[in-house]
Motif scaffolding. Structure first.
Motif: not given
Length: 325
Positions: A107-113, A121-130, A134-138
DNA sequence: AACTATCTCAACCGCCGCGAT
DNA sequence: TATCGCGGCGGTTGAGATAGT
């Protein structure tokens, strides 16, 4: 596949194995693996594609452990892999890297995502860094499969203001509630499987992948939760503004820095209801157990045209089901 | 048990930016 | 300055797993 995979990889002394990998032998040497890969590749042309074999994984992990990562094209050649550099990089980053977290998104990770996507937005890599491990792909997969499914059911675009409203006023408070429940239950109910540490002789490898402080995730998500308070504008505000003031230390995915965490008081626990961002409605506990339509009705959001789905499908229980699987 | 629908996620593709030459 | 190669990113695909009938 996880149990088989992890059992297998434990035997290999590796992190994980591809779903289609044949059983390997812990006694297999790198030379044997190279020979096996070379033989296989002769039958299949110059460059291999598709799922990675255990031998290929072994070659890649072994090479990186000795020489570090980077310069992927030459790495692929030198390691004896008949793969493109891109393929090697992807395999390493998304699967073989020692600190890749596996298991359900908490849930914590979902909240962050949800929060970070609303901002970036769809900056998956940037989000993953936080979100360490977790990988950007995941994260991308999570978004496409889980979040976009709900958007489809609401018959609205995933990037629309309407859907963001639902996320912020319904979904995120529910996640916060879940976090509180988990904390009250004593934590540790769901600990994502962390890839076991592997000896990395390369200084680069060891320095880069140690010391993932998962406490940061919880702390950061709590910060998001805390800042989900009502404002007077009537518009949902970004709950991340507070977080960003300490981004330097806080968002560092691999750093051990926790000292610079801002001092927002964390007062999630407690008997009261949850305040929803940009809204004066307070969700009480029992409202969080209802269906989507119940929840939407309770939040005074504009009428949603529900899709052709059974109402139960709208239940956000799937957020919780991931916890118990 | 067999078949179908749906979901998950590893892997690939194409594009872009950047540095080296 | 132009070109090339590489690394990184986001979008997409498809095989396998799972759930439902």
């Amino acid at each position: 596949m996880d149990m088989d995979k992890e059992f297998y990889m434990a035997g290999m002394g590796m992190v994980a194995a591809p779903a289609m990998s044949p059983a390997g032998s812990s006694a297999m040497t790198t030379e044997v693996a190279i020979a096996a890969v070379a033989t296989a590749s002769e039958d299949e042309g110059d460059l291999r594609r598709g799922p990675w074999t255990a031998q290929e994984d072994m070659l890649l992990v072994d090479y990186i452990s000795r020489h570090g990562e980077g310069r992927w094209n030459s790495l692929a050649r030198c390691a004896g892999l008949r793969r493109t550099g891109k393929s090697c990089r992807l395999r390493w980053l998304n699967y073989l890297r020692p600190d890749v977290r596996r298991g359900n998104i908490t849930p914590e990770e979902q909240l962050l995502i949800l929060e970070l996507h609303s901002r970036w937005g769809n900056r998956w890599s940037k989000i993953a860094q936080c979100i360490p491990g977790r990988t950007d792909n995941e994260i991308k997969n999570y978004w496409r499969t889980r979040v976009q499914k709900h958007a489809r059911q609401l018959r609205c675009d995933v990037n629309s203001d309407r859907f963001r409203d639902v996320v912020r006023r319904v979904w995120m408070p529910r996640l916060v509630e879940r976090m509180q429940a988990d904390a009250a239950a004593g934590a540790g109910a769901d600990v994502p499987v962390m890839a076991p540490a592997r000896t990395m002789s390369s200084p680069a490898a060891t320095s880069q992948y140690h010391n993932v402080d998962h406490a940061n995730i919880s702390e950061l998500s709590r910060t998001v939760a805390v800042t989900m308070s009502p404002d007077t504008s009537g518009t949902p505000r970004s709950s991340l503004s507070t977080v960003e003031t300490s981004q330097g230390a806080y968002f560092s995915p691999w750093g051990a820095a926790t000292a610079n965490v801002h001092s927002t008081p964390v007062e999630c626990a407690g008997g009261g209801g949850l305040a929803m961002a940009g809204h004066d409605h307070v969700i009480q506990g029992d409202e969080l157990s209802g269906s989507w339509s119940d929840l939407l009705a309770a939040t005074n959001l504009p009428e949603f045209e529900l899709g052709d789905f059974d109402d139960n499908l709208w239940s956000l229980e799937d957020v919780y089901l991931q916890q118990s699987c």
